[in-house]
Scaffold this motif. Structure first.
Motif, PDB file in Angstrom:
ATOM      1  N   GLU A 188       0.831  -1.202   0.000  1.00  0.00           N
ATOM      2  CA  GLU A 188       0.000   0.000   0.000  1.00  0.00           C
ATOM      3  C   GLU A 188       0.867   1.254   0.000  1.00  0.00           C
ATOM      4  OE1 GLU A 188      -3.690   1.908   2.612  1.00  0.00           O
ATOM      5  OE2 GLU A 188      -2.409   0.354   3.447  1.00  0.00           O
ATOM      6  N   SER A 189       1.964   1.233   0.785  1.00  0.00           N
ATOM      7  CA  SER A 189       2.853   2.387   0.820  1.00  0.00           C
ATOM      8  C   SER A 189       3.489   2.635  -0.546  1.00  0.00           C
ATOM      9  CB  SER A 189       3.937   2.158   1.879  1.00  0.00           C
ATOM     10  OG  SER A 189       4.827   3.235   1.920  1.00  0.00           O
ATOM     11  N   VAL A 190       3.894   1.560  -1.218  1.00  0.00           N
ATOM     12  CA  VAL A 190       4.506   1.711  -2.544  1.00  0.00           C
ATOM     13  C   VAL A 190       3.507   2.281  -3.540  1.00  0.00           C
ATOM     14  CG1 VAL A 190       5.507   0.445  -4.485  1.00  0.00           C
ATOM     15  CG2 VAL A 190       6.188  -0.114  -2.140  1.00  0.00           C
ATOM     16  N   LEU A 191       2.278   1.783  -3.529  1.00  0.00           N
ATOM     17  CA  LEU A 191       1.256   2.268  -4.460  1.00  0.00           C
ATOM     18  C   LEU A 191       0.909   3.724  -4.197  1.00  0.00           C
ATOM     19  CD1 LEU A 191      -1.112  -0.845  -4.627  1.00  0.00           C
ATOM     20  CD2 LEU A 191       0.476  -0.032  -6.391  1.00  0.00           C
ATOM     21  N   LEU A 192       0.892   4.133  -2.941  1.00  0.00           N
ATOM     22  CA  LEU A 192       0.617   5.532  -2.627  1.00  0.00           C
ATOM     23  C   LEU A 192       1.692   6.441  -3.215  1.00  0.00           C
ATOM     24  CD1 LEU A 192      -0.566   5.247   1.089  1.00  0.00           C
ATOM     25  CD2 LEU A 192      -1.953   5.963  -0.865  1.00  0.00           C
ATOM     26  N   LYS A 193       2.958   6.005  -3.116  1.00  0.00           N
ATOM     27  CA  LYS A 193       4.041   6.794  -3.689  1.00  0.00           C
ATOM     28  C   LYS A 193       3.912   6.863  -5.212  1.00  0.00           C
ATOM     29  CE  LYS A 193       7.386   5.812  -0.026  1.00  0.00           C
ATOM     30  NZ  LYS A 193       8.700   5.175   0.300  1.00  0.00           N
ATOM     31  N   LYS A 194       3.547   5.745  -5.854  1.00  0.00           N
ATOM     32  CA  LYS A 194       3.377   5.737  -7.316  1.00  0.00           C
ATOM     33  C   LYS A 194       2.228   6.643  -7.752  1.00  0.00           C
ATOM     34  CE  LYS A 194       5.303   1.166  -8.302  1.00  0.00           C
ATOM     35  NZ  LYS A 194       5.040  -0.181  -8.878  1.00  0.00           N
ATOM     36  N   ALA A 195       1.134   6.608  -6.994  1.00  0.00           N
ATOM     37  CA  ALA A 195      -0.006   7.461  -7.337  1.00  0.00           C
ATOM     38  C   ALA A 195       0.380   8.928  -7.200  1.00  0.00           C
ATOM     39  CB  ALA A 195      -1.189   7.132  -6.429  1.00  0.00           C
ATOM     40  N   ALA A 196       1.133   9.278  -6.148  1.00  0.00           N
ATOM     41  CA  ALA A 196       1.563  10.661  -5.983  1.00  0.00           C
ATOM     42  C   ALA A 196       2.500  11.081  -7.109  1.00  0.00           C
ATOM     43  CB  ALA A 196       2.251  10.827  -4.632  1.00  0.00           C
ATOM     44  N   ALA A 197       3.361  10.150  -7.558  1.00  0.00           N
ATOM     45  CA  ALA A 197       4.277  10.460  -8.656  1.00  0.00           C
ATOM     46  C   ALA A 197       3.518  10.713  -9.949  1.00  0.00           C
ATOM     47  CB  ALA A 197       5.269   9.308  -8.836  1.00  0.00           C
ATOM     48  N   GLU A 198       2.463   9.942 -10.234  1.00  0.00           N
ATOM     49  CA  GLU A 198       1.662  10.151 -11.440  1.00  0.00           C
ATOM     50  C   GLU A 198       0.974  11.514 -11.419  1.00  0.00           C
ATOM     51  OE1 GLU A 198       1.621   8.361 -14.097  1.00  0.00           O
ATOM     52  OE2 GLU A 198       2.864   6.742 -13.255  1.00  0.00           O
ATOM     53  N   VAL A 199       0.569  11.956 -10.241  1.00  0.00           N
ATOM     54  CA  VAL A 199      -0.046  13.275 -10.127  1.00  0.00           C
ATOM     55  C   VAL A 199       0.960  14.354 -10.491  1.00  0.00           C
ATOM     56  CG1 VAL A 199      -1.075  14.932  -8.530  1.00  0.00           C
ATOM     57  CG2 VAL A 199      -1.749  12.546  -8.435  1.00  0.00           C
ATOM     58  N   GLU A 200       2.200  14.241 -10.012  1.00  0.00           N
ATOM     59  CA  GLU A 200       3.232  15.227 -10.325  1.00  0.00           C
ATOM     60  C   GLU A 200       3.544  15.229 -11.822  1.00  0.00           C
ATOM     61  OE1 GLU A 200       4.458  17.436  -8.310  1.00  0.00           O
ATOM     62  OE2 GLU A 200       3.245  16.679  -6.625  1.00  0.00           O
ATOM     63  N   LYS A 201       3.563  14.013 -12.421  1.00  0.00           N
ATOM     64  CA  LYS A 201       3.796  13.934 -13.877  1.00  0.00           C
ATOM     65  C   LYS A 201       2.674  14.613 -14.655  1.00  0.00           C
ATOM     66  CE  LYS A 201       6.444   9.612 -13.843  1.00  0.00           C
ATOM     67  NZ  LYS A 201       6.458   8.196 -14.301  1.00  0.00           N
ATOM     68  N   ALA A 202       1.448  14.371 -14.220  1.00  0.00           N
ATOM     69  CA  ALA A 202       0.306  14.983 -14.908  1.00  0.00           C
ATOM     70  C   ALA A 202       0.394  16.501 -14.841  1.00  0.00           C
ATOM     71  CB  ALA A 202      -0.995  14.494 -14.270  1.00  0.00           C
ATOM     72  N   LYS A 203       0.842  17.056 -13.714  1.00  0.00           N
ATOM     73  CA  LYS A 203       0.997  18.500 -13.597  1.00  0.00           C
ATOM     74  C   LYS A 203       2.051  19.025 -14.581  1.00  0.00           C
ATOM     75  CE  LYS A 203      -0.330  18.821  -8.731  1.00  0.00           C
ATOM     76  NZ  LYS A 203       0.116  19.186  -7.350  1.00  0.00           N
ATOM     77  N   GLU A 204       3.155  18.280 -14.693  1.00  0.00           N
ATOM     78  CA  GLU A 204       4.217  18.712 -15.601  1.00  0.00           C
ATOM     79  C   GLU A 204       3.740  18.683 -17.061  1.00  0.00           C
ATOM     80  OE1 GLU A 204       7.153  19.939 -14.884  1.00  0.00           O
ATOM     81  OE2 GLU A 204       6.811  19.761 -12.703  1.00  0.00           O
ATOM     82  N   TYR A 205       3.013  17.580 -17.416  1.00  0.00           N
ATOM     83  CA  TYR A 205       2.496  17.500 -18.787  1.00  0.00           C
ATOM     84  C   TYR A 205       1.456  18.578 -19.045  1.00  0.00           C
ATOM     85  CZ  TYR A 205       4.820  13.015 -19.540  1.00  0.00           C
ATOM     86  OH  TYR A 205       5.759  12.029 -19.705  1.00  0.00           O
ATOM     87  N   ALA A 206       0.682  18.941 -18.047  1.00  0.00           N
ATOM     88  CA  ALA A 206      -0.330  19.986 -18.225  1.00  0.00           C
ATOM     89  C   ALA A 206       0.336  21.338 -18.451  1.00  0.00           C
ATOM     90  CB  ALA A 206      -1.237  20.049 -17.004  1.00  0.00           C
ATOM     91  N   LYS A 207       1.454  21.586 -17.778  1.00  0.00           N
ATOM     92  CA  LYS A 207       2.181  22.828 -17.997  1.00  0.00           C
ATOM     93  C   LYS A 207       2.752  22.891 -19.414  1.00  0.00           C
ATOM     94  CE  LYS A 207       3.570  23.540 -13.172  1.00  0.00           C
ATOM     95  NZ  LYS A 207       4.719  23.636 -12.226  1.00  0.00           N
ATOM     96  N   GLY A 208       3.130  21.719 -19.919  1.00  0.00           N
ATOM     97  CA  GLY A 208       3.711  21.672 -21.260  1.00  0.00           C
ATOM     98  C   GLY A 208       2.676  21.519 -22.359  1.00  0.00           C
ATOM     99  N   ARG A 209       1.446  21.671 -22.016  1.00  0.00           N
ATOM    100  CA  ARG A 209       0.350  21.593 -22.987  1.00  0.00           C
ATOM    101  C   ARG A 209       0.229  20.201 -23.611  1.00  0.00           C
ATOM    102  NH1 ARG A 209      -2.699  26.048 -21.962  1.00  0.00           N
ATOM    103  NH2 ARG A 209      -1.364  27.902 -21.752  1.00  0.00           N
ATOM    104  N   ASN A 210       0.735  19.168 -22.872  1.00  0.00           N
ATOM    105  CA  ASN A 210       0.612  17.796 -23.373  1.00  0.00           C
ATOM    106  C   ASN A 210      -0.545  17.148 -22.642  1.00  0.00           C
ATOM    107  OD1 ASN A 210       0.886  15.232 -24.368  1.00  0.00           O
ATOM    108  ND2 ASN A 210       3.102  15.080 -23.949  1.00  0.00           N
ATOM    109  N   LYS A 211      -1.735  17.432 -23.148  1.00  0.00           N
ATOM    110  CA  LYS A 211      -2.955  16.992 -22.479  1.00  0.00           C
ATOM    111  C   LYS A 211      -3.073  15.481 -22.477  1.00  0.00           C
ATOM    112  CE  LYS A 211      -7.951  17.767 -22.529  1.00  0.00           C
ATOM    113  NZ  LYS A 211      -9.057  18.470 -23.220  1.00  0.00           N
ATOM    114  N   ARG A 212      -2.737  14.833 -23.566  1.00  0.00           N
ATOM    115  CA  ARG A 212      -2.892  13.384 -23.678  1.00  0.00           C
ATOM    116  C   ARG A 212      -2.034  12.654 -22.665  1.00  0.00           C
ATOM    117  NH1 ARG A 212      -2.062   9.850 -29.251  1.00  0.00           N
ATOM    118  NH2 ARG A 212      -2.614   7.802 -28.313  1.00  0.00           N
ATOM    119  N   ALA A 213      -0.795  13.074 -22.535  1.00  0.00           N
ATOM    120  CA  ALA A 213       0.112  12.440 -21.576  1.00  0.00           C
ATOM    121  C   ALA A 213      -0.357  12.675 -20.146  1.00  0.00           C
ATOM    122  CB  ALA A 213       1.527  12.958 -21.765  1.00  0.00           C
TER     123      ALA A 213
END
Length: 218
Positions: free
Chosen positions: A33-58
């Protein structure tokens, strides 16, 4: 074969082994559960970076993976609840078994004591104690009774003699003369001292006797 040699495994041992296994499983689920929580938080940070770069699909793909992780996290949470529930039930059953074993041991010990102490033996022992107590009372009474010449004395005569002695003593006290009170001291007024006694004058014969004694002493 080995079961026949060493006997069956005790339920208490099985319970402890099962509890250890459940604890290990619970620790494993918590780590996942701890590992999955870290992975989910990492995906959120990636989504923010892609949103800043106008890469909506990613960014959307990252959010989808985050959702999958969250589903697994929820599933692991349900597993943990089931393990906790099983552990609570097993600990309760273990406590119940230990209580029953203790009660069974106590009942067996009490039964053995009852067999060793028969009610007939208790009654016999109490009869012997009562008999010995009665015999001791009779012995004490026999020792306290007067024997020999003292047994022939008449108590009424002794009491009459005692009354005569008391009456004679009282009569003797009444016949004794009353003691005279001491004379009160004479108070001499202050400032006046009693006169000294004047020695008596010696006669001529006494003078001659004194002179003769003096000559003989020389």
């Amino acid at each position: 074969m080995f079961k026949g040699l060493f006997g069956k495994t005790k339920p208490e041992t099985n319970a402890l082994t099962t509890l250890d296994k459940l604890n290990e499983t619970l620790e494993m689920l918590e780590k996942k559960e701890s590992v999955l929580l870290k992975k989910a938080a990492a995906e959120v940070e990636k989504a923010k970076e892609y949103a800043k770069g106008r890469n909506k699909r990613a960014a959307i793909q990252c959010l989808k993976r985050k959702k999958l992780y969250e589903q697994q996290i929820e599933q692991l949470g349900n597993f943990q609840l089931r393990v906790h529930d099983q552990m609570i039930l097993l600990e309760g059953a273990k406590a119940t078994t230990e209580t029953v074993d203790a009660l069974r041991t106590g009942a067996a010990a009490m039964k053995a004591m009852q067999k060793a102490t028969n009610i007939d033996d208790v009654d016999k022992t109490m009869d012997e104690i009562n008999e010995q107590t009665e015999n001791m009372k009779q012995i004490q009474e026999a020792l306290s009774n007067p024997i020999g010449a003292a047994a022939d004395f008449d108590e009424d005569e002794l009491e009459a003699e005692l009354e005569e002695l008391e009456g004679a003593e009282l009569e003797e006290q009444l016949l004794q003369p009353a003691t005279t009170a001491p004379a009160a001291p004479v108070q001499v007024p202050a400032g006046r001292q009693p006169a000294r006694p004047v020695p008596p004058k010696r006669t001529a014969e006494e003078d001659e006797l004194a002179a003769l004694q003096a000559e003989m002493a020389l």
